[in-house]
Design an enzyme around this catalytic site. Sequence first.
Site: not given
Length: 304
Positions: A130, A133-134
């Site tokens: 992701c 997200c990261d």
Amino acid sequence: MYDTLIVGSGPAGMTAALYAARSNLKVGLIEQGAPGGQMNNTSDIENYPGYDLITGPELSMKMFEPLEKFNVEHLYGIVQKIEVDGDIRRVVTEDESYEAKTIILATGSKNRLLGAPGEETYNSRGVSYCAVCDGAFFRNQDLLVVGGGDSAVEEAVYLTQFANSVTIVHRRDQLRAQQILQNRAFNNEKVKFIWDSVVSEIKGNDMRVTSVDIQNVKTGEVTNHAFGGVFIYVGTFPLSQMVSELDITDQEGWVITDNEMKTSIPGVFAVGDVRQKHLRQITTAVGDGAIAGQGVYQYIIENN
Ligand code: FAD
Ligand code: NAP
């Protein structure tokens, strides 16, 4: 007893809920996480009509908010099983069981694992699925993105805002992604390509990923490349294990429906990415949801 229970509150499930609730049905929407589904892991959405550009979380909230107005009941739970018992359809979570006249399965799909050595060892320690997200944790790093579809190419370009460089490794010499996404990647000087190649091992130290062994599938040659992170986008698999005993899926688990989103079991519908279909998009998920939301209304009128 609900008129309809919808499992999954991604774009397909939320649209089905909107249509069913607007027909005055008693609607329960069961979700294991935040509403929005995969849209929550999507940076910029540029192909949802009506918006030049909108972020995934923003579009999720815009789809979620109207459901309150129509009294959709939000239920939390990880659905384990769907049972059919005469006219009753039952949704079983870890600690509850709900009954309904109809069910709409809208559970979507999940990222497939690559299966390479080191992938599991370094999961969340340099291996990610992701970018949204990261990505921000990988500032000024050299990153590897695995895959050649829409997700790999779009997220590779997204990662260039943080990374020093982003290399896409693809097992063929042609991308599968939409042309507009390909053009963006080809025109971005931070994006590089390694063609006809697969990841043979993700390596690292005690802490995190430091390099990746990449094999050329044509020559068999394996070379080692320094990377601080690996983002894996090699496709998705359906989240349909809860209907595995109902015999409504193909061999890979995608749920088979007709054009009205009906499965072979009366009163059981399926919508969105979990269906066997050609184009998995927010627009097609929303279209499926509208058809099924209206379909359960018709079903209830005809069967009561
Ligand atoms: P999902 O969005 O997957 O939602 C399913 C929901 O069901 C989830 O919330 C999940 O938690 C829930 N669920 C699953 N199993 C259970 C269970 N057992 N119990 C309870 N709840 C459960 N499409 C576009 O049109 N434009 C884009 O720009 C775009 N970008 C994308 C970027 C990425 C990185 C990815 C991965 C996908 C992208 N897509 C894009 C595709 C799009 O996100 C999907 O087609 C769409 O979200 C499918 O909607 P859905 O409602 O069918 O499923
Ligand atoms: P996808 O379209 O299935 O692409 C998966 C990619 O991974 C393919 O290029 C495939 O190679 C490669 N691959 C598969 N298994 C592999 C393996 N074991 N080793 C190496 N490579 C492997 O999946 P996706 O890109 O995640 O997209 C999923 C769905 O979401 C699609 O319907 C897509 O259209 C949609 N989506 C849309 C957008 C958008 O509209 N902007 C953005 C993201 C996703 P091959 O090409 O050789 O098969």
